[in-house]
Design a protein around this motif. Sequence first.
Motif, PDB file in Angstrom:
ATOM      1  N   ALA A 198      52.565 -62.217   7.709  1.00  0.00           N
ATOM      2  CA  ALA A 198      52.638 -63.348   6.337  1.00  0.00           C
ATOM      3  C   ALA A 198      51.608 -64.373   7.026  1.00  0.00           C
ATOM      4  O   ALA A 198      51.026 -65.102   6.180  1.00  0.00           O
ATOM      5  N   GLU A 199      51.764 -64.715   8.362  1.00  0.00           N
ATOM      6  CA  GLU A 199      50.823 -65.687   8.704  1.00  0.00           C
ATOM      7  C   GLU A 199      49.271 -65.482   8.536  1.00  0.00           C
ATOM      8  O   GLU A 199      48.537 -66.336   8.322  1.00  0.00           O
ATOM      9  N   ASP A 200      49.068 -64.136   8.688  1.00  0.00           N
ATOM     10  CA  ASP A 200      47.795 -63.897   8.343  1.00  0.00           C
ATOM     11  C   ASP A 200      47.231 -64.149   6.913  1.00  0.00           C
ATOM     12  O   ASP A 200      46.085 -64.508   6.610  1.00  0.00           O
ATOM     13  N   VAL A 201      48.173 -63.779   6.136  1.00  0.00           N
ATOM     14  CA  VAL A 201      47.705 -63.816   4.656  1.00  0.00           C
ATOM     15  C   VAL A 201      47.488 -65.315   4.295  1.00  0.00           C
ATOM     16  O   VAL A 201      46.842 -65.691   3.263  1.00  0.00           O
ATOM     17  N   LEU A 202      48.473 -66.416   4.861  1.00  0.00           N
ATOM     18  CA  LEU A 202      48.525 -67.552   4.832  1.00  0.00           C
ATOM     19  C   LEU A 202      47.390 -68.056   5.054  1.00  0.00           C
ATOM     20  O   LEU A 202      46.459 -69.051   4.385  1.00  0.00           O
ATOM     21  N   LYS A 203      46.854 -67.807   6.233  1.00  0.00           N
ATOM     22  CA  LYS A 203      45.258 -68.492   6.838  1.00  0.00           C
ATOM     23  C   LYS A 203      44.189 -67.700   6.111  1.00  0.00           C
ATOM     24  O   LYS A 203      43.393 -68.589   5.639  1.00  0.00           O
ATOM     25  N   LEU A 204      44.442 -66.729   5.616  1.00  0.00           N
ATOM     26  CA  LEU A 204      43.304 -66.210   4.862  1.00  0.00           C
ATOM     27  C   LEU A 204      43.041 -66.696   3.527  1.00  0.00           C
ATOM     28  O   LEU A 204      42.103 -67.420   3.122  1.00  0.00           O
ATOM     29  N   ALA A 205      44.266 -67.263   2.976  1.00  0.00           N
ATOM     30  CA  ALA A 205      44.379 -68.060   1.563  1.00  0.00           C
ATOM     31  C   ALA A 205      43.651 -69.341   1.771  1.00  0.00           C
ATOM     32  O   ALA A 205      43.043 -69.746   0.948  1.00  0.00           O
ATOM     33  N   ASN A 206      44.014 -70.000   2.844  1.00  0.00           N
ATOM     34  CA  ASN A 206      43.348 -71.320   3.144  1.00  0.00           C
ATOM     35  C   ASN A 206      42.081 -71.315   3.492  1.00  0.00           C
ATOM     36  O   ASN A 206      41.243 -72.302   3.347  1.00  0.00           O
ATOM     37  N   GLY A 237      52.562 -71.734   1.358  1.00  0.00           N
ATOM     38  CA  GLY A 237      53.801 -71.006   1.726  1.00  0.00           C
ATOM     39  C   GLY A 237      53.344 -69.617   1.976  1.00  0.00           C
ATOM     40  O   GLY A 237      52.677 -68.968   1.335  1.00  0.00           O
ATOM     41  N   LYS A 238      54.064 -68.989   3.112  1.00  0.00           N
ATOM     42  CA  LYS A 238      54.191 -67.763   3.331  1.00  0.00           C
ATOM     43  C   LYS A 238      54.644 -66.598   2.449  1.00  0.00           C
ATOM     44  O   LYS A 238      55.519 -67.025   1.798  1.00  0.00           O
ATOM     45  N   VAL A 239      54.010 -65.386   2.455  1.00  0.00           N
ATOM     46  CA  VAL A 239      54.426 -64.498   1.407  1.00  0.00           C
ATOM     47  C   VAL A 239      55.648 -63.875   1.707  1.00  0.00           C
ATOM     48  O   VAL A 239      56.107 -64.085   3.039  1.00  0.00           O
TER      49      VAL A 239
END
Length: 350
Positions: free
Chosen positions: A229-237, A172-174
């Motif tokens: 937040a989308e950037d952070v989510l993509k990075l995490a995955n 999920g997004k931050v």
Amino acid sequence: EYEHLDNITVDEIKKTYRQYFAPGNMLVGVSGPVGLKKIQGLIEKHLGDWQHKVKVPAYPKVKKPKNDFKLAFAHKDNLNQNYISVGYMGKKEEKEMQPVISVFNSIFSRGMESRLFTRLRTNMGLTYGVRGGIFQNKWYPGMTYFSSFTKSESTVDMIKAMFDEIEKIKKGKVTPKELDDAKNYFLNSYVFKFSTPEQILFSKISDEIYGEEENAQKELLDKIQKVTAEDVLKLANDYLHPDKMTIVIVGNKKKTKADLSQFGKVKDLDIKIKPPVIKEKIPAATPETLEKGKTIVMNLYKKAYRGYKRLKTIKSSFDMEMTMGGRKMTLGMTSTRVYPDKSHMEISVM
């Protein structure tokens, strides 16, 4: 290990010096109220005849290890806590990813408001601190890891909580608040990186070594402000893969009392330092050599230590002042030793 130190020769040290220490591999940086001509004169005077040239070898290629285990445990009898890291070798620096990585690390694992700290320390009370994140280097791979420490008995709970938080940030997004707090941290702390002449100097030298552009730092701040937040989510995955992470523990395995194989294959790590090899042959003791040894010790005792025979008590005290981060702290210590078998110590801090 001792055996490795024994293999280092004077010739190898000289060879290393000749290979790396030369004008073609050095930078000189100066900060302060001094003119360039004076600095050039000093360099010419002291280093002007230094003509040695070098050819520094390239960084060796690093291969990712292929482990046949999931968890490695290094046992130490004298510990009552376990020190735990989960992670793996990362990548070389990808400049375009640095703004997102900086924001991710701040949200997930760096600082007292991070998700890992909140989960492990604030909510579960398992530890006093958390470290780690996604790290990259210019010339060789960095590490992606998260680490902490806890009582031996709560080791499994901590590992599960770490992996659980990793899975959560991948799903999920931050929150907007997490995103804003992370960005504000960098914006508000940026000025402290250049608060002394030394910091400014070393920043410029570092930029020169790594070939950074003049305004690289400002560009990084601008890009951090644009992270979503989308950037952070993509990075995490893209960067976090728990199934590929290795768990490393240094602690007391006897006190852990848990089935660590639930995480996968367990390997014991031997971190004991082997004693040095005794190269000379030590002869066996004889009545004559023992008597000779006793005579030497007694003569030394009578000559140098006769006063200690009458010593009953030693009391000593001292005060000291420490400066950390601009804050001064006073410490005091008083110790009392009553011979032959009593010792008492009092330490006062802040």
